[in-house]
Write an enzyme that holds these catalytic residues in place. Sequence first.
Site, PDB file in Angstrom:
ATOM      1  N   LYS A  57       0.826  -1.207   0.000  1.00  8.39           N
ATOM      2  CA  LYS A  57       0.000   0.000   0.000  1.00  8.39           C
ATOM      3  C   LYS A  57       0.864   1.262   0.000  1.00  8.39           C
ATOM      4  CE  LYS A  57      -3.806  -2.396   0.223  1.00  8.39           C
ATOM      5  NZ  LYS A  57      -4.739  -2.343   1.357  1.00  8.39           N
ATOM      6  N   HIS A  80      -8.908 -12.150   7.190  1.00 10.09           N
ATOM      7  CA  HIS A  80      -7.964 -12.126   6.069  1.00 10.09           C
ATOM      8  C   HIS A  80      -7.373 -10.736   5.937  1.00 10.09           C
ATOM      9  CE1 HIS A  80      -6.120 -12.611   2.177  1.00 10.09           C
ATOM     10  NE2 HIS A  80      -6.813 -11.592   1.720  1.00 10.09           N
ATOM     11  N   HIS A  84      -3.121 -11.829  -8.174  1.00  9.50           N
ATOM     12  CA  HIS A  84      -3.048 -10.605  -8.955  1.00  9.50           C
ATOM     13  C   HIS A  84      -2.230 -10.795 -10.232  1.00  9.50           C
ATOM     14  CE1 HIS A  84      -4.195  -9.188  -4.954  1.00  9.50           C
ATOM     15  NE2 HIS A  84      -4.818  -8.242  -5.598  1.00  9.50           N
TER      16      HIS A  84
END
Length: 763
Positions: A121, A650, A703
Amino acid sequence: MVTTHNLGFPRIGANRELKFALERYWKNQSSRDELKKVGAQLRERHWKDQARLDFAPVGDFAFYDQVLDMSFTLGNLPGRVRDFHGDPLDKYFRVARGRSAQDADAHSACCGGVAAGEMTKWFDTNYHYIVPEFDAATHFSLDASRLVEQLAEARALGVEVKPVIIGPVTYLWLGKSKDDSDRLALLPRLLPAYAALLDYFTAQGVEWVQIDEPVLVTELDAAWRDALVTAYDALETRRVKLLLATYFGPLQENLELACSLPVDGLHIDASHARDEVAQVAARLPASSVLSVGVINGRNIWKTDLNAALQWLEPLHRALGDRLWIAPSCSLLHAPVDLDNEQKLDVEIRPWLAFALQKLDELTVLAGALNNGRASVSGALAANAAAIESRRVSPRVHNPSVKAAVASIDAALGMRASAYPQRAEKQAAILKLPAYPTTTIGSFPQTSEIRHARSRFRSGELDQAGYTAAMEREIARAVKEQEALGLDVLVHGEAERNDMVEYFGEQLDGYAFSQSGWVQSYGSRCVKPPILFGDISRPKAMTVEWTSYAQSQTSKPMKGMLTGPVTILNWSFVRDDQPRSVSCHQLALAIREEVLDLEKAGVRVIQIDEAALREGLPLRRSQWSEYLQWAVESFRITANGVRDETQIHTHMCYSEFNDIIASIADMDADVITIETSRSDMELLDAFDDFNYPNQIGPGVYDIHSPNIPAQEHIVNLMKKAAERIPPERLWVNPDCGLKTRAWEEVIPALRNMVAAAHTLRQAH
């Protein structure tokens, strides 16, 4: 005259044009030239939208991520892609996602197995960046072509621009050493590339360059502070002017340092550091520009322009031409255009400002400062009316919700028994094998699902027809999981458009946009719901779907919920009360859903807190307060259940090592985390911390389109077993599978299940 400028603009397009162009290209449905054409069209549109400003940014556009762009500008490519065939765009996408377009990779088997770059992030936002990779041998080789080409494009439109680049110290700080070497030791090698880049800009006749150093709003040790001095002393001989940009927080102990660096201007985030504006103005050299981020670039509420002018006007009188105004940070984190919203709640719509409206606000402020308030009196009056309408609206405040929050006590967050006792009871009921397999929740959002949802929302499909369509997709997901041999199943979340928006749509206190998309990473866009008032749950949200899924199988079916901290952090949050209060309201609402799932016979309930870490304040000294109410909110949500009910949570794409004790305090029976891109590096926390409960380290990087091999998964789990007792390990992907296609998911999960069987045989 005050100068207006912008730090960055949303790159995806008002209608997500970039997202769709990228996905067409990756699927080999369009050419490289067609993709680049879409990029050029978006840049042109966005520069024209910003032409009203004195300076618009150039270089803020990226096909995937601005940090990855900077890595390529600096010639810092991972060795695994550096010498592969294809043009720079192919290499770029291989770092970003493991592959480029299908046709670019088809003739080389190697490219189907390239490890994608690690993602994490961007500071405390929900934007993910590709982590720069370093080692002791890293060298840098400037490639300024991207910036020079975009500068020429903007100038051809007659737009006055300033290039935007990530500063050298922040770039090193964002990266990760792959061999434990000191990143700061690379600074002497890095600075010549920056010096050469600034020389390029000088040669192009550029007056100002925005150089972003948001690292200045974090707690820095002496070495990093010294690195900033070293870097900007080395760049002092440049002939182009530098605007040093900080954002996302106050400078605090770095204020003197920031003001003393040899640059020509300093940008500070007044939405976070309003109290520092006067201090910075007093400490900057008399020749330096002060840029004030007066418009919040990360939220969607209108700015109180009259209140802003109260403190801007004296500052303008003191600084004159040295005052610049801008949004607090790049508008990357805001939707593009409120004017696209045709169905937004009519009372709430006037309270909002998206990216283009924030630029409108900026020009109104500049008009008032340059020409007096009377010159923009109509705009100021309309703004004041909207601010007051929101303040007095009865829809914002719910006394019963406030009373419920006031009555929260410690007992709400406590399980009846400690984990060892709970684990024994859960094992007796669930009867799971060693290394149990599961997934994180979602399965592919197929064209059939999206079509049914679109028809339902337009009224072409009634509720019964929509329910039948979703139940078919749920049944398919259950059937596929049973065929694969997974141990704990999920219903696949066919009915959910987004893990936060879905819940927000069913909670009182939320409003929704139709086109309020923001980029999360690459082509992944999210549409955060708008939390405008006190939160309550009118009715059950997931019970019917989960119960239907359980009726399709005898295996345990997980109830799937999003936790209060993640709903909070992934919403546009109200700014008129502490975030902790909103989070406690969400916790009480989701707690009701947890208890209803348990009453319906659901024995495994996953409460995702993917955004727990990203909500951390950027300064460690402020972490304890946040973690106290964040963990408490999760425990309120999760801990009303019986011992026999197994609670999962999660978390994904964040560093957890430094908050592992708080994660343990959440007391979830099972936690699943992302570890595949980091090669289990995130499990280093367990070298020194005895994590007491069960854990599922993600072994499938969802991803990337790459399909993990069985042997690779086995090896990853063996690394995990060196730190976590095997009897407490689960095998699972690192995140939900909604963005992948079934033809990718099936073989990947088949390999995952086969790996679990191999591990059981050796157990």
